[in-house]
Design a protein around this motif. Structure first.
Motif, PDB file in Angstrom:
ATOM      1  N   GLN A 152       0.845  -1.186   0.000  1.00  0.00           N
ATOM      2  CA  GLN A 152       0.000   0.000   0.000  1.00  0.00           C
ATOM      3  C   GLN A 152       0.878   1.233   0.000  1.00  0.00           C
ATOM      4  OE1 GLN A 152      -2.732  -0.458   3.320  1.00  0.00           O
ATOM      5  NE2 GLN A 152      -4.364   0.387   2.071  1.00  0.00           N
ATOM      6  N   GLN A 157       1.365   6.222   7.490  1.00  0.00           N
ATOM      7  CA  GLN A 157       0.153   5.553   7.009  1.00  0.00           C
ATOM      8  C   GLN A 157      -1.055   6.477   7.102  1.00  0.00           C
ATOM      9  OE1 GLN A 157      -0.354   1.592   8.555  1.00  0.00           O
ATOM     10  NE2 GLN A 157       1.729   0.990   8.064  1.00  0.00           N
ATOM     11  N   GLY A 210       4.464   2.002   3.777  1.00  0.00           N
ATOM     12  CA  GLY A 210       3.897   1.761   5.095  1.00  0.00           C
ATOM     13  C   GLY A 210       4.836   2.177   6.218  1.00  0.00           C
ATOM     14  N   ALA A 211       6.152   2.163   5.929  1.00  0.00           N
ATOM     15  CA  ALA A 211       7.132   2.530   6.941  1.00  0.00           C
ATOM     16  C   ALA A 211       7.440   4.034   6.907  1.00  0.00           C
ATOM     17  CB  ALA A 211       8.411   1.720   6.738  1.00  0.00           C
ATOM     18  N   ARG A 239       8.621   5.841   4.376  1.00  0.00           N
ATOM     19  CA  ARG A 239       9.765   6.293   3.576  1.00  0.00           C
ATOM     20  C   ARG A 239       9.276   6.900   2.264  1.00  0.00           C
ATOM     21  NH1 ARG A 239      12.773   0.609   4.289  1.00  0.00           N
ATOM     22  NH2 ARG A 239      10.720   0.041   3.520  1.00  0.00           N
TER      23      ARG A 239
END
Lengths: 448, 405
Positions: free
Chosen positions: B108, B115, B189-190, B192
């Motif tokens: 995603q 997020q 999601g992280a 970045r």
């Protein structure tokens, strides 16, 4: 009397061979279509371990993202797999009689006598209880014990087919083989075992057939082998290493437990709930409490193992059979009515209503039996055609659907054919036979 | 031509069982046919969805290393150099996620880090500078990856971030419905950041027909996380089979630390992807055709029976002045009444079935044009089935009336 009725029926068929053939064909087509769809449906919806249905439970806990459910189409469902952290904790419980965690790994087998190239095998990494819990039959040797799980010790179990391929089917227990380049000792060889659907793992293709090799679960983490099947994560930390992967909120492990009594089920659920509550305090499990123990039958249903197309086709086949039967009723009625002068004569000579009814019912039963026999044949041919249609489009690599197992014609098919034949006789024959027996004889004795 | 309907109706009502049975068949046949054709039309639409890639001329080789001694990076580099040197190969690339195979990664992307903001699901295909050429995907805007942008594989960094990505138009529109996506920054999601450096026309990702169908992105990255990789190769027309065999032989023999899991033309996966829809369409059409055939036989049988049961009556009518076409009209109108009853009930059953299918199986609601078409079709076929018996009735000679049968 029956012999006489059969003779009458034969005479009647000879007088109208076209109509008789038409009726037999209609019933045969209807029954054939039903057999094909029923066989596939039955294989798909089967519960291959029905005798343990109410003692085996899939374990699920909703560890997913607080912001959105795992499956946005069905938000009430927890993920079908567990995180490493939860699975290994739940495995410490002594409540279940048997318990196992599992995942799929890609393995390479080499080093068998005379083997030239390594062969890739789908491998189930699981714990020793897998075999007794799922009543897996062994040809040689057996599974492994808890010590082998803890080690992990380099022990491996091969499927019957893989043992045939690598060792020519001999008792290979005690020999060693290389799994991903490491020496493993063969401790068991399975007998033929083909649970359809593969109930214990529906996340991967449930119709792919069981794996060809089994190793202790801890070899996955020990060798840092990532699962070959699906894994899903939602965490906001980048997964940089295998360690990150197993510490993260990624779900990739299936867990099953055997709980023979209602009391043990309640205790297991309580154990899960208290773990959930403790973890929640630490900031995990922010979704509503959704811990579940699901039995095999419900598990297959919840995960939509039977696909909708098959269920639509099954109903369509029955609609078709209904049309065929209605058609046959119409033809029979017309045929019997045309013969009514003969019937009137029989009644005038003393045949009772019951006898006339029986005579006509025997005629219908013969047609239905012939229809069922031809239908059975059509069903077998139809299943072959379906198999050919599907296998033409399926890969031979591991993990693809085993359509042969799905279209396998079993005795249940014969049972269905016989059942449908009886049903067809009753459905198609009762009314015409009754209607003809009801006619007053006098009316049909007069010239037409 | 005038037709007195009173005697027709009264005779129909006196021997109604046969007529009711035929009407019932028509009812079921119409309901089944309309819904089956509706489902088949959707399946065909699914089957005909373009993949957006040149899968006719591509093949995929899946390679897995044996144990920990396997030097994946150098094997992969050698394989690519070999494939790109083969005459007849248009382009080749290595990935972890091959289109249409069902084997690959989804993720995603978000408009804001943490997020947050609008998000979209997508399929990911890792590739290098030859990715676009191998897939046969063309850029609508922006540029291809540069060699220095391709992230090397590192065993100690599984989910590497990539600073630049190329996205499909469907993904660009999902993330930026109102503005141009080119040059915009999105986040994984992280959290970045990644810059969209190119937008391509739509193409299918690893899951093919499944969601998120055309929402696909190319990541400039060398595969290897799973100790395995796919080689994607695009060839010139007509050379695929030969080149696939050659490549499989050479790659299999060149490095014994790994095995070829399989080699398949991509067309194979395309076929497999549509197989379920295709087979469903075949089964539905076959059973529907059989139901129609049996129903027509029913109509034909009833008309034939009626004609033969009324031979004397027809003879009498002919003797007192009825013309051949009056007799034909009589039987055709009688049949039309039965069809009418069956079709009316059939419409109700078809609508009920359509509603039930849409609720029970989540299928789209039945389009009413299909119902109208089905009614017309069944009417014509039903009248045609009664035509031959009616013609035979018309050929009954008036003299029959005077004979005793």
């Amino acid at each position: 009397m029956l012999a006489y009725y059969l003779r009458l029926a034969a005479t009647s068929f000879r007088r109208t061979p076209g109509l008789t053939a038409l009726m037999v064909c209609a019933i045969a087509l209807g029954i054939g279509a039903c057999i094909v769809t029923l066989t596939v449906y039955h294989a798909m919806s089967g519960n291959p371990i029905w005798w343990k249905n109410n003692v085996l439970y899939a374990v699920t806990m909703d560890s997913w993202d607080p912001a959105q459910p795992f499956d946005t189409d069905r938000p009430a469902l927890a993920p079908p797999q567990l995180t490493y952290r939860d699975a290994t904790y739940l495995m410490t419980s002594s409540i279940p009689k048997h318990k196992a965690i599992m995942t799929q790994l890609l393995g390479m087998l080499s080093g068998a006598p005379g083997q030239r190239a390594p062969v890739p095998v789908m491998t189930r990494a699981t714990t020793g209880d897998f075999f007794p819990m799922f009543a897996v039959p062994f040809q040689f040797g057996g599974g492994w014990d808890a010590a082998a799980d803890r080690g992990p010790q380099p022990v491996i179990v091969l499927s019957h087919a893989e043992n045939e391929k690598l060792f020519g089917g001999i008792d290979s227990v005690g020999r060693t083989i290389l799994w991903n380049g490491r020496q493993f000792r063969i401790v068991g060889v399975l007998a033929d075992w083909e649970p359809v659907p593969r109930f214990y793992d529906v996340v991967n293709n449930p119709f792919a057939g069981p794996e060809d090799a089994y190793v202790p679960f801890n070899w996955g983490p020990a060798l840092q082998e990532l699962p070959a099947g699906p894994s899903s994560g939602w965490g906001s930390q980048p997964v940089q290493s295998y360690q990150d992967f197993i510490n993260d909120e990624d779900v990739w492990i299936e867990m099953w437990v055997e709980l023979p009594t209602a009391a043990s089920r309640a205790r297991m659920l309580a154990f899960m709930n208290s773990y959930w509550a403790a973890q929640r305090k630490d900031g995990r499990f922010q979704r509503p409490l959704n811990n579940h123990l699901t039995n095999v039958g419900d598990w297959l249903q919840v995960n939509h193992v039977v696909n909708d197309d098959n269920s639509i086709l099954l109903r369509l086949a029955f609609a078709f059979l209904a049309v065929c039967l209605i058609n046959t009723v119409g033809i029979l009625l017309a045929k019997f009515l045309r013969r009514s002068s003969v019937t009137g004569l029989l009644r005038a000579l003393g045949a009772s209503r019951g006898q006339v009814f029986c005579q006509h019912l025997v005629e219908v039963a013969v047609i239905a039996t012939l229809g069922a026999a031809v239908g059975l044949l059509l069903g077998v041919i139809g299943l072959k055609a379906v198999e050919a249609l599907y296998t033409a489009a399926s890969a031979m690599d591991a993990g693809s659907t085993n359509y042969v197992a799905l279209t396998h014609f079993d005795p249940i098919g014969i049972g269905w054919a016989l059942g449908l034949a009886v049903l067809s006789t009753v459905a198609a024959g009762l009314y015409p036979a009754w209607a003809i027996g009801r006619l007053p004889p006098s009316r049909y004795l007069k010239s037409q | 031509m005038t037709l007195n309907l009173r005697p027709l109706l009264s005779s129909l009502l006196r021997s109604r069982t046969g007529a009711i049975l035929v009407a019932l068949q028509i009812t079921i046949a119409l309901a089944v046919m309309v819904n089956a054709v509706w489902i088949v039309s959707q399946r065909i639409a699914d089957i005909e969805q373009p993949t957006g890639i040149d899968d006719d001329h591509m093949f995929v080789v899946a390679i897995a290393g044996l144990g920990s001694g396997f030097d994946l990076s150098s094997a992969l580099a050698q394989d690519l150099a070999y494939l790109r040197g083969l005459p007849g190969v248009v382009a080749a690339t290595a990935t972890e996620s091959a289109p249409l195979t069902g084997d690959g990664q989804g993720t995603q992307l978000f408009l804001q880090p943490g997020q947050r903001g609008r998000s979209a699901a997508l399929g990911v295909i890792q590739t290098d500078t030859q990715g676009l050429r191998t897939l046969g995907v063309s850029l609508i805007a922006g540029r291809n990856f540069r060699p220095n942008e391709i992230q090397p594989f590192s065993k100690h960094s599984l989910e590497q971030s990539v600073p630049e990505i190329i996205v499909s138009r469907a993904l660009a529109q999902a993330l930026f419905p109102e503005s141009d996506a080119l040059g915009k920054v999105v986040y994984d999601g992280a959290g970045r950041p990644m810059t969209i450096i190119g937008v391509t026309h739509d193409f299918m990702g690893p899951v093919g027909l499944g969601n998120p169908k055309y929402q696909t992105a190319l990541y400039p990255k060398t595969p290897g996380e799973y100790g395995a990789y796919f080689l994607l190769v695009r060839t010139v027309p007509g050379r695929l089979d030969v080149l696939m065999q050659t490549a499989e032989r050479h790659i299999g023999a060149s490095n014994l630390d790994r095995v070829i899991f399989f080699a398949h033309p991509l067309q194979f996966y395309h076929q497999r992807m549509i197989a379920e829809n295709r087979n469903m369409a075949i089964f539905l059409s076959a059973i529907t055709a059989m139901i129609l055939a049996v129903t027509c036989l029913g109509i034909f049988g009833l008309a034939t029976y009626n004609v033969s049961a009324r031979t004397r009556q027809i003879g009498t009518r002919r003797a007192v002045g009825a013309r051949r076409r009056d007799i034909i009209a009589y039987f055709m109108v009688e049949n039309a009444f039965i069809l009418c009853a069956g079709v009316l009930a059939g419409c109700a059953l078809a609508l009920a079935t359509g509603y039930w299918l849409s609720v029970r199986y989540d299928l789209p609601r039945l389009d009413l044009y299909y119902l109208v078409g089905g009614v017309l079709f069944l009417w014509i076929v039903g009248e045609l089935a009664a035509w031959q018996p009616a013609r035979r009735a018309a050929s009954v000679a008036p003299s029959v009336a005077t004979r005793t049968v």
